[in-house]
Design a protein around this motif. Structure first.
Motif, PDB file in Angstrom:
ATOM      1  N   GLY A   4       0.807  -1.222   0.000  1.00 19.77           N
ATOM      2  CA  GLY A   4       0.000   0.000   0.000  1.00 19.77           C
ATOM      3  C   GLY A   4       0.836   1.267   0.000  1.00 19.77           C
ATOM      4  N   MET A   5       1.948   1.236   0.704  1.00 24.43           N
ATOM      5  CA  MET A   5       2.827   2.415   0.732  1.00 24.43           C
ATOM      6  C   MET A   5       3.437   2.673  -0.649  1.00 24.43           C
ATOM      7  SD  MET A   5       2.435   3.558   3.697  1.00 24.43           S
ATOM      8  CE  MET A   5       3.697   4.799   3.781  1.00 24.43           C
ATOM      9  N   ALA A   9       2.607   5.981  -3.361  1.00 19.07           N
ATOM     10  CA  ALA A   9       3.581   6.785  -4.112  1.00 19.07           C
ATOM     11  C   ALA A   9       3.297   6.715  -5.616  1.00 19.07           C
ATOM     12  CB  ALA A   9       4.993   6.307  -3.819  1.00 19.07           C
ATOM     13  N   LEU A  10       2.986   5.539  -6.110  1.00 15.05           N
ATOM     14  CA  LEU A  10       2.681   5.358  -7.523  1.00 15.05           C
ATOM     15  C   LEU A  10       1.431   6.141  -7.923  1.00 15.05           C
ATOM     16  CD1 LEU A  10       3.385   3.776 -10.163  1.00 15.05           C
ATOM     17  CD2 LEU A  10       1.791   2.030  -9.351  1.00 15.05           C
ATOM     18  N   ILE A  42      -1.544   1.022 -12.090  1.00 15.29           N
ATOM     19  CA  ILE A  42      -1.435   0.058 -10.989  1.00 15.29           C
ATOM     20  C   ILE A  42      -1.326  -1.355 -11.561  1.00 15.29           C
ATOM     21  CG2 ILE A  42      -2.644  -0.981  -9.027  1.00 15.29           C
ATOM     22  CD1 ILE A  42      -3.877   1.840  -8.537  1.00 15.29           C
ATOM     23  N   GLY A  43      -2.136  -1.655 -12.564  1.00 14.79           N
ATOM     24  CA  GLY A  43      -2.074  -2.963 -13.209  1.00 14.79           C
ATOM     25  C   GLY A  43      -0.722  -3.235 -13.825  1.00 14.79           C
ATOM     26  N   LEU A  44      -0.173  -2.232 -14.497  1.00 15.52           N
ATOM     27  CA  LEU A  44       1.161  -2.395 -15.094  1.00 15.52           C
ATOM     28  C   LEU A  44       2.219  -2.655 -14.028  1.00 15.52           C
ATOM     29  CD1 LEU A  44       1.093   0.320 -17.899  1.00 15.52           C
ATOM     30  CD2 LEU A  44       1.184  -2.176 -18.197  1.00 15.52           C
ATOM     31  N   TYR A  45       2.111  -1.953 -12.908  1.00 18.34           N
ATOM     32  CA  TYR A  45       3.053  -2.172 -11.802  1.00 18.34           C
ATOM     33  C   TYR A  45       3.026  -3.639 -11.366  1.00 18.34           C
ATOM     34  CZ  TYR A  45       4.394  -2.657  -6.919  1.00 18.34           C
ATOM     35  OH  TYR A  45       4.936  -3.125  -5.746  1.00 18.34           O
ATOM     36  N   ALA A 116     -12.116  -2.116   2.557  1.00 20.02           N
ATOM     37  CA  ALA A 116     -12.561  -2.864   1.375  1.00 20.02           C
ATOM     38  C   ALA A 116     -11.486  -3.785   0.793  1.00 20.02           C
ATOM     39  CB  ALA A 116     -13.108  -1.910   0.318  1.00 20.02           C
ATOM     40  N   PRO A 117     -10.228  -3.354   0.668  1.00 13.31           N
ATOM     41  CA  PRO A 117      -9.224  -4.268   0.105  1.00 13.31           C
ATOM     42  C   PRO A 117      -9.007  -5.536   0.931  1.00 13.31           C
ATOM     43  CG  PRO A 117      -8.421  -2.025   0.036  1.00 13.31           C
ATOM     44  CD  PRO A 117      -9.688  -2.006   0.852  1.00 13.31           C
ATOM     45  N   PHE A 118      -9.268  -5.468   2.219  1.00 18.63           N
ATOM     46  CA  PHE A 118      -9.071  -6.624   3.074  1.00 18.63           C
ATOM     47  C   PHE A 118     -10.120  -7.715   2.835  1.00 18.63           C
ATOM     48  CE2 PHE A 118      -6.928  -3.146   5.276  1.00 18.63           C
ATOM     49  CZ  PHE A 118      -5.664  -3.709   5.422  1.00 18.63           C
TER      50      PHE A 118
END
Length: 151
Positions: A4-5, A9-10, A42-45, A116-118
């Motif tokens: 998440g950190m 930044a991204l 984010i997907g590319l990362y 939600a992500p959890f």
């Protein structure tokens, strides 16, 4: 949390560049375009990290790798499916928070969206192999690389 950190930044950097290039000063202006750009970056990362070494930097720190269920390197298609389907439960949860906020009339309830992500973990509690929903759908799994190297 470590992931998440890095994502913060991204996202910050991507949003800054997008807003600068489009001269966007109103969050509603080009909203869907900005969300599409963020989703793609984010997907590319994730996909490029998984493709390159089978893990992201936080996964490397914790000695976690991404493999198929028959212990092979996943295909590009599997990476894409894994990324896209990892959004299913968090988006359902976010929508549930939105509905609850509207129903109660309390905007402060919206803060619950951070959880939600959890929701991705919840499915794994009931999966016979302990897989996440997105791993089940993509045919992938997380593996402990420390355990594999000691054998």
């Amino acid at each position: 949390m470590y992931e998440g950190m890095l994502l913060l930044a991204l996202i910050f950097g991507t949003a800054y560049i997008f807003d600068s290039l489009t001269q966007r000063t109103d969050a509603h202006y080009l909203f869907y375009a900005s969300q599409t750009v963020l989703f793609t970056v984010i997907g590319l990362y994730f996909i490029l990290s998984w493709k390159r070494k089978g893990q992201t930097l936080p996964m490397k720190t914790w000695s976690i790798g991404l493999r198929t269920r028959d212990n092979q390197q996943p295909s590009l298609k599997q990476y894409i499916i894994r990324y896209i389907t990892s959004w299913i439960l968090p988006l359902i949860g976010a929508y549930g928070v939105h509905l609850l906020s509207q129903y109660l009339g309390w905007n402060s309830v919206t803060i619950l969206i951070v959880f939600a992500p959890f929701l991705n973990f919840v499915y794994s509690w009931f999966d016979k192999d302990g897989l996440f929903l997105h791993d089940r759908l993509a045919g992938t799994q997380l593996v402990d690389l420390k355990a594999r190297s000691s054998n």
